[in-house]
Design a protein around this motif. Structure first.
Motif, PDB file in Angstrom:
ATOM      1  N   ILE A  35       0.813  -1.212   0.000  1.00  0.00           N
ATOM      2  CA  ILE A  35       0.000   0.000   0.000  1.00  0.00           C
ATOM      3  C   ILE A  35       0.854   1.273   0.000  1.00  0.00           C
ATOM      4  O   ILE A  35       0.421   2.323  -0.465  1.00  0.00           O
ATOM      5  CB  ILE A  35      -1.008   0.002   1.172  1.00  0.00           C
ATOM      6  CG1 ILE A  35      -2.160   0.962   0.882  1.00  0.00           C
ATOM      7  CG2 ILE A  35      -0.329   0.311   2.490  1.00  0.00           C
ATOM      8  CD1 ILE A  35      -3.335   0.800   1.816  1.00  0.00           C
ATOM      9  N   GLY A  36       2.083   1.148   0.470  1.00  0.00           N
ATOM     10  CA  GLY A  36       2.987   2.295   0.475  1.00  0.00           C
ATOM     11  C   GLY A  36       3.295   2.829  -0.915  1.00  0.00           C
ATOM     12  O   GLY A  36       3.678   3.988  -1.068  1.00  0.00           O
ATOM     13  N   LEU A  52      -9.351   4.508  -0.390  1.00  0.00           N
ATOM     14  CA  LEU A  52      -8.244   3.764  -0.984  1.00  0.00           C
ATOM     15  C   LEU A  52      -8.375   2.278  -0.667  1.00  0.00           C
ATOM     16  O   LEU A  52      -8.297   1.427  -1.545  1.00  0.00           O
ATOM     17  CB  LEU A  52      -6.911   4.310  -0.472  1.00  0.00           C
ATOM     18  CG  LEU A  52      -5.656   3.566  -0.898  1.00  0.00           C
ATOM     19  CD1 LEU A  52      -5.494   3.592  -2.414  1.00  0.00           C
ATOM     20  CD2 LEU A  52      -4.438   4.169  -0.219  1.00  0.00           C
ATOM     21  N   SER A  53      -8.606   1.978   0.577  1.00  0.00           N
ATOM     22  CA  SER A  53      -8.708   0.585   1.012  1.00  0.00           C
ATOM     23  C   SER A  53      -9.941  -0.112   0.464  1.00  0.00           C
ATOM     24  O   SER A  53      -9.900  -1.306   0.166  1.00  0.00           O
ATOM     25  CB  SER A  53      -8.700   0.514   2.536  1.00  0.00           C
ATOM     26  OG  SER A  53      -7.455   0.967   3.019  1.00  0.00           O
ATOM     27  N   SER A  54     -11.039   0.625   0.322  1.00  0.00           N
ATOM     28  CA  SER A  54     -12.238  -0.015  -0.234  1.00  0.00           C
ATOM     29  C   SER A  54     -12.009  -0.421  -1.687  1.00  0.00           C
ATOM     30  O   SER A  54     -12.461  -1.485  -2.107  1.00  0.00           O
ATOM     31  CB  SER A  54     -13.457   0.895  -0.106  1.00  0.00           C
ATOM     32  OG  SER A  54     -13.320   2.047  -0.907  1.00  0.00           O
ATOM     33  N   GLY A  55     -11.288   0.400  -2.432  1.00  0.00           N
ATOM     34  CA  GLY A  55     -10.949   0.024  -3.802  1.00  0.00           C
ATOM     35  C   GLY A  55     -10.097  -1.224  -3.846  1.00  0.00           C
ATOM     36  O   GLY A  55     -10.301  -2.120  -4.670  1.00  0.00           O
ATOM     37  N   LEU A  56      -9.131  -1.293  -2.934  1.00  0.00           N
ATOM     38  CA  LEU A  56      -8.267  -2.477  -2.868  1.00  0.00           C
ATOM     39  C   LEU A  56      -9.062  -3.710  -2.446  1.00  0.00           C
ATOM     40  O   LEU A  56      -8.833  -4.810  -2.961  1.00  0.00           O
ATOM     41  CB  LEU A  56      -7.097  -2.228  -1.909  1.00  0.00           C
ATOM     42  CG  LEU A  56      -6.117  -1.134  -2.341  1.00  0.00           C
ATOM     43  CD1 LEU A  56      -5.091  -0.863  -1.241  1.00  0.00           C
ATOM     44  CD2 LEU A  56      -5.435  -1.485  -3.643  1.00  0.00           C
ATOM     45  N   ALA A  57     -10.002  -3.531  -1.525  1.00  0.00           N
ATOM     46  CA  ALA A  57     -10.833  -4.663  -1.089  1.00  0.00           C
ATOM     47  C   ALA A  57     -11.659  -5.199  -2.252  1.00  0.00           C
ATOM     48  O   ALA A  57     -11.752  -6.414  -2.453  1.00  0.00           O
ATOM     49  CB  ALA A  57     -11.744  -4.242   0.059  1.00  0.00           C
ATOM     50  N   VAL A  58     -12.245  -4.309  -3.044  1.00  0.00           N
ATOM     51  CA  VAL A  58     -13.062  -4.733  -4.181  1.00  0.00           C
ATOM     52  C   VAL A  58     -12.204  -5.468  -5.209  1.00  0.00           C
ATOM     53  O   VAL A  58     -12.585  -6.535  -5.706  1.00  0.00           O
ATOM     54  CB  VAL A  58     -13.775  -3.526  -4.833  1.00  0.00           C
ATOM     55  CG1 VAL A  58     -14.388  -3.894  -6.170  1.00  0.00           C
ATOM     56  CG2 VAL A  58     -14.834  -2.970  -3.893  1.00  0.00           C
ATOM     57  N   MET A  59     -11.040  -4.902  -5.518  1.00  0.00           N
ATOM     58  CA  MET A  59     -10.182  -5.545  -6.523  1.00  0.00           C
ATOM     59  C   MET A  59      -9.699  -6.912  -6.059  1.00  0.00           C
ATOM     60  O   MET A  59      -9.725  -7.878  -6.828  1.00  0.00           O
ATOM     61  CB  MET A  59      -9.006  -4.637  -6.876  1.00  0.00           C
ATOM     62  CG  MET A  59      -9.408  -3.469  -7.767  1.00  0.00           C
ATOM     63  SD  MET A  59      -8.002  -2.549  -8.404  1.00  0.00           S
ATOM     64  CE  MET A  59      -7.774  -1.364  -7.095  1.00  0.00           C
ATOM     65  N   GLY A  63     -10.360 -11.154  -7.314  1.00  0.00           N
ATOM     66  CA  GLY A  63      -9.287 -12.007  -7.804  1.00  0.00           C
ATOM     67  C   GLY A  63      -7.998 -11.320  -8.217  1.00  0.00           C
ATOM     68  O   GLY A  63      -7.081 -11.984  -8.691  1.00  0.00           O
ATOM     69  N   ILE A  64      -7.906 -10.021  -8.057  1.00  0.00           N
ATOM     70  CA  ILE A  64      -6.661  -9.321  -8.400  1.00  0.00           C
ATOM     71  C   ILE A  64      -5.744  -9.370  -7.186  1.00  0.00           C
ATOM     72  O   ILE A  64      -6.163  -9.059  -6.069  1.00  0.00           O
ATOM     73  CB  ILE A  64      -6.941  -7.862  -8.812  1.00  0.00           C
ATOM     74  CG1 ILE A  64      -7.818  -7.847 -10.068  1.00  0.00           C
ATOM     75  CG2 ILE A  64      -5.650  -7.097  -9.055  1.00  0.00           C
ATOM     76  CD1 ILE A  64      -8.313  -6.474 -10.471  1.00  0.00           C
ATOM     77  N   ALA A  65      -4.519  -9.766  -7.393  1.00  0.00           N
ATOM     78  CA  ALA A  65      -3.554  -9.852  -6.298  1.00  0.00           C
ATOM     79  C   ALA A  65      -3.333  -8.466  -5.685  1.00  0.00           C
ATOM     80  O   ALA A  65      -3.440  -7.446  -6.374  1.00  0.00           O
ATOM     81  CB  ALA A  65      -2.231 -10.412  -6.797  1.00  0.00           C
ATOM     82  N   THR A  66      -3.011  -8.424  -4.415  1.00  0.00           N
ATOM     83  CA  THR A  66      -2.854  -7.163  -3.691  1.00  0.00           C
ATOM     84  C   THR A  66      -1.810  -6.262  -4.331  1.00  0.00           C
ATOM     85  O   THR A  66      -2.047  -5.065  -4.523  1.00  0.00           O
ATOM     86  CB  THR A  66      -2.486  -7.438  -2.218  1.00  0.00           C
ATOM     87  OG1 THR A  66      -3.465  -8.322  -1.661  1.00  0.00           O
ATOM     88  CG2 THR A  66      -2.433  -6.161  -1.411  1.00  0.00           C
ATOM     89  N   LYS A  74      -2.313   3.023  -8.418  1.00  0.00           N
ATOM     90  CA  LYS A  74      -1.315   4.071  -8.626  1.00  0.00           C
ATOM     91  C   LYS A  74      -1.284   4.502 -10.088  1.00  0.00           C
ATOM     92  O   LYS A  74      -1.205   5.691 -10.400  1.00  0.00           O
ATOM     93  CB  LYS A  74       0.068   3.591  -8.190  1.00  0.00           C
ATOM     94  CG  LYS A  74       1.119   4.652  -8.316  1.00  0.00           C
ATOM     95  CD  LYS A  74       2.469   4.180  -7.826  1.00  0.00           C
ATOM     96  CE  LYS A  74       3.492   5.279  -8.019  1.00  0.00           C
ATOM     97  NZ  LYS A  74       4.822   4.868  -7.628  1.00  0.00           N
ATOM     98  N   SER A  75      -1.366   3.546 -10.985  1.00  0.00           N
ATOM     99  CA  SER A  75      -1.336   3.850 -12.407  1.00  0.00           C
ATOM    100  C   SER A  75      -2.535   4.692 -12.824  1.00  0.00           C
ATOM    101  O   SER A  75      -2.395   5.672 -13.561  1.00  0.00           O
ATOM    102  CB  SER A  75      -1.307   2.546 -13.203  1.00  0.00           C
ATOM    103  OG  SER A  75      -1.351   2.806 -14.576  1.00  0.00           O
ATOM    104  N   MET A  76      -3.712   4.328 -12.353  1.00  0.00           N
ATOM    105  CA  MET A  76      -4.908   5.102 -12.679  1.00  0.00           C
ATOM    106  C   MET A  76      -4.812   6.512 -12.124  1.00  0.00           C
ATOM    107  O   MET A  76      -5.168   7.479 -12.790  1.00  0.00           O
ATOM    108  CB  MET A  76      -6.159   4.410 -12.138  1.00  0.00           C
ATOM    109  CG  MET A  76      -6.544   3.167 -12.897  1.00  0.00           C
ATOM    110  SD  MET A  76      -8.079   2.424 -12.317  1.00  0.00           S
ATOM    111  CE  MET A  76      -7.594   1.777 -10.725  1.00  0.00           C
ATOM    112  N   SER A  77      -4.307   6.643 -10.918  1.00  0.00           N
ATOM    113  CA  SER A  77      -4.172   7.958 -10.293  1.00  0.00           C
ATOM    114  C   SER A  77      -3.148   8.805 -11.029  1.00  0.00           C
ATOM    115  O   SER A  77      -3.364   9.991 -11.254  1.00  0.00           O
ATOM    116  CB  SER A  77      -3.775   7.809  -8.823  1.00  0.00           C
ATOM    117  OG  SER A  77      -4.761   7.087  -8.131  1.00  0.00           O
ATOM    118  N   SER A  78      -2.030   8.211 -11.418  1.00  0.00           N
ATOM    119  CA  SER A  78      -0.996   8.942 -12.147  1.00  0.00           C
ATOM    120  C   SER A  78      -1.523   9.433 -13.487  1.00  0.00           C
ATOM    121  O   SER A  78      -1.252  10.558 -13.899  1.00  0.00           O
ATOM    122  CB  SER A  78       0.226   8.055 -12.388  1.00  0.00           C
ATOM    123  OG  SER A  78       0.804   7.684 -11.179  1.00  0.00           O
TER     124      SER A  78
END
Length: 103
Positions: A35-36, A52-59, A63-66, A74-78
């Motif tokens: 997450i860093g 941020l964490s809710s997006g990671l939880a959904v992904m 089935g998407i690895a952490t 990060k890519s989408m935000s950039s």
């Protein structure tokens, strides 16, 4: 009451990481090691740690690895950060000017 951004509430990290672990398919260890990569950019956007964490939880639940989920975030935000700059440069090259520059 508005939620503080990622950078201002470090005491909530444990609770948020545990909730993310419980809702997604990940572990606190995986989250803490990856997450860093995205926190500085999320903080710059004013994204809350909960969002941020809710997006990671959904992904991860889908089935998407952490590590991949944080990289995608990060890519989408950039991309979203760079897009206005790129569009502005393209418009200027084509003769368009921002309203503020016309005064």
């Amino acid at each position: 009451m508005p939620t503080d951004s990622v950078q201002t509430r470090p005491s909530t990290y444990t609770d948020v990481l545990l909730t993310t672990q419980n809702l997604g398919k990940t572990s606190v260890d995986e989250l803490s090691s990856s997450i860093g990569k995205v926190i500085p950019l999320a903080a710059a956007y004013g994204v809350t740690v909960e969002n941020l964490s809710s997006g990671l939880a959904v992904m991860t639940a889908n089935g998407i690895a952490t590590a991949e989920a944080t990289t995608y975030t990060k890519s989408m935000s950039s991309t979203n950060l760079a897009m206005p700059v790129l569009l502005s440069a393209k418009f200027c090259r084509n003769g368009y000017r921002h309203r503020a520059s016309l005064s």
